[in-house]
Design a protein around this motif. Sequence first.
Motif, PDB file in Angstrom:
ATOM      1  N   GLY A 253       0.777  -1.232   0.000  1.00  0.00           N
ATOM      2  CA  GLY A 253       0.000   0.000   0.000  1.00  0.00           C
ATOM      3  C   GLY A 253       0.807   1.279   0.000  1.00  0.00           C
ATOM      4  N   GLU A 254       2.141   1.175  -0.011  1.00  0.00           N
ATOM      5  CA  GLU A 254       2.954   2.391  -0.013  1.00  0.00           C
ATOM      6  C   GLU A 254       2.826   3.121  -1.347  1.00  0.00           C
ATOM      7  OE1 GLU A 254       6.855   0.859   0.629  1.00  0.00           O
ATOM      8  OE2 GLU A 254       7.244   0.508  -1.511  1.00  0.00           O
ATOM      9  N   THR A 255       3.146   4.401  -1.335  1.00  0.00           N
ATOM     10  CA  THR A 255       3.177   5.191  -2.557  1.00  0.00           C
ATOM     11  C   THR A 255       4.624   5.580  -2.849  1.00  0.00           C
ATOM     12  OG1 THR A 255       2.943   7.327  -1.436  1.00  0.00           O
ATOM     13  CG2 THR A 255       0.907   6.140  -1.964  1.00  0.00           C
ATOM     14  N   SER A 256       4.865   6.041  -4.061  1.00  0.00           N
ATOM     15  CA  SER A 256       6.217   6.474  -4.406  1.00  0.00           C
ATOM     16  C   SER A 256       6.636   7.669  -3.554  1.00  0.00           C
ATOM     17  CB  SER A 256       6.289   6.843  -5.890  1.00  0.00           C
ATOM     18  OG  SER A 256       5.360   7.879  -6.194  1.00  0.00           O
ATOM     19  N   ARG A 257       5.638   8.407  -3.033  1.00  0.00           N
ATOM     20  CA  ARG A 257       5.946   9.593  -2.235  1.00  0.00           C
ATOM     21  C   ARG A 257       6.341   9.230  -0.808  1.00  0.00           C
ATOM     22  NH1 ARG A 257       6.652  14.753  -1.441  1.00  0.00           N
ATOM     23  NH2 ARG A 257       5.232  16.062  -0.220  1.00  0.00           N
ATOM     24  N   ASP A 258       5.690   8.232  -0.213  1.00  0.00           N
ATOM     25  CA  ASP A 258       5.988   7.951   1.200  1.00  0.00           C
ATOM     26  C   ASP A 258       6.851   6.709   1.424  1.00  0.00           C
ATOM     27  OD1 ASP A 258       4.189   5.865   0.847  1.00  0.00           O
ATOM     28  OD2 ASP A 258       2.885   6.441   2.490  1.00  0.00           O
ATOM     29  N   GLN A 259       7.263   6.026   0.343  1.00  0.00           N
ATOM     30  CA  GLN A 259       8.165   4.895   0.511  1.00  0.00           C
ATOM     31  C   GLN A 259       9.493   5.398   1.085  1.00  0.00           C
ATOM     32  OE1 GLN A 259      11.201   3.808  -1.373  1.00  0.00           O
ATOM     33  NE2 GLN A 259      11.295   2.069   0.041  1.00  0.00           N
ATOM     34  N   GLY A 260       9.969   4.745   2.135  1.00  0.00           N
ATOM     35  CA  GLY A 260      11.231   5.124   2.759  1.00  0.00           C
ATOM     36  C   GLY A 260      11.133   6.286   3.722  1.00  0.00           C
ATOM     37  N   TYR A 261       9.904   6.721   4.067  1.00  0.00           N
ATOM     38  CA  TYR A 261       9.748   7.845   4.997  1.00  0.00           C
ATOM     39  C   TYR A 261      10.112   7.395   6.407  1.00  0.00           C
ATOM     40  CZ  TYR A 261       7.536  11.764   7.471  1.00  0.00           C
ATOM     41  OH  TYR A 261       7.294  12.863   8.271  1.00  0.00           O
TER      42      TYR A 261
END
Length: 406
Positions: A253-261
């Motif tokens: 369910g991660e997005t490219s924006r919040d992956q690795g936050y």
Amino acid sequence: MRRGGPSVLGIVLAGGEGKRLMPLTADRAKPAVTFGGTYRLVDFVLSNLVNADILRICVLTQYKSHSLDRHVTTTWRMSSLLGNYVTPVPAQQRLGPHWYLGSADAILQSLNLIYDERPEYVAVFGADHVYRMDPRQMLNQHIESGAGVTVAGIRVPRAESSAFGVITPGSDGQAVERFLEKPADPPGLADDPECVFASMGNYLFTTKALVEALQRDAEDDNSVHDMGGSILPQLTERGEAHLYDFSTNHVPGETSRDQGYWRDVGTLDAYYDAHMDLIAERPAFNLYNRQWPIYTHSGQLSPARFNAGGIASESIISAGCLIRGQVTRSVLSPGVVVDPGAVVQGSVLHDNVHIGRGAVVRGAVLDKNVEVPPGATIGVNPERDAELYTVSKGGVIALGKGQLVP
């Protein structure tokens, strides 16, 4: 973990005093501080462990732990039928009449938990960071490598290294060559000289390696008895430490924006900025990922209500709020009341804060039960705010629990 997989005991280090988050930590431990409206900081690490099927977890507490203990015991109830649990473990002075001397000493004094459970691996995670992570992926690398400890690392600018433990990886990208605790001027990475790998405070140990390292550390009178300051350097010297690159971790369910936050919210400015990350149209950290949920319990409250022309935009409004004024770019916890004519901009309001008629609140963090009288202002007159309240280096104004507002 589930039957048939490797046995893992989770240990969450939650005894931090959190001095840099004052006044929010004046009456509670840092992991118990509210975040994102309805959560506590400890909910993020517990959710990551539970989502990864690590279902036997001990939360080690010490500093002003009542609020944290109460939240863990009332919220994190696992199936006793299956032998799963999340339990707070207070400092017990098992090894003598002294409290924890450091995070390593906290685990040393709690070795009975490991002896009773007899896991193959121990996940030792910090309790006060905001992120999503699947620890199973880190565990798989740890098992394959045969390391004594695997430490999760994230790339940060080299200029920020003095706030973290810094990991120097070997040529294979995994073996740890050096581990420096909060160095002033460490070398950059080979492929990016302006970045370093910072320790996230998350470790996976083979149980035997952890117990032996703790016992060696206890015999060292010069040790600070800290996981980052003592145990990791010791295992690094023995060639038993490996790095896990957090950027390779993926959750459903991660997005490219919040992956690795990942955010260390140890200061008022970092805490405030992390809240602002939540409210964008495409948030840097997405609270609404139902495939890897962050769990909590916020009580039985009615839905938020808007009356008398009340309006909110680019904001998170929790249950039980009554909005009759204007709210923009803010995060409101349950039970907040904003009276007619009041303006709340770029602020974080904790439970049951009351903003009186015509009052103005800008760029502030108000802890629970703060009442702002009608017509009062916060964030309008910087000189007056500096005299009355805590103001961070970045200009965030903070009021403690129930603090009076003239």
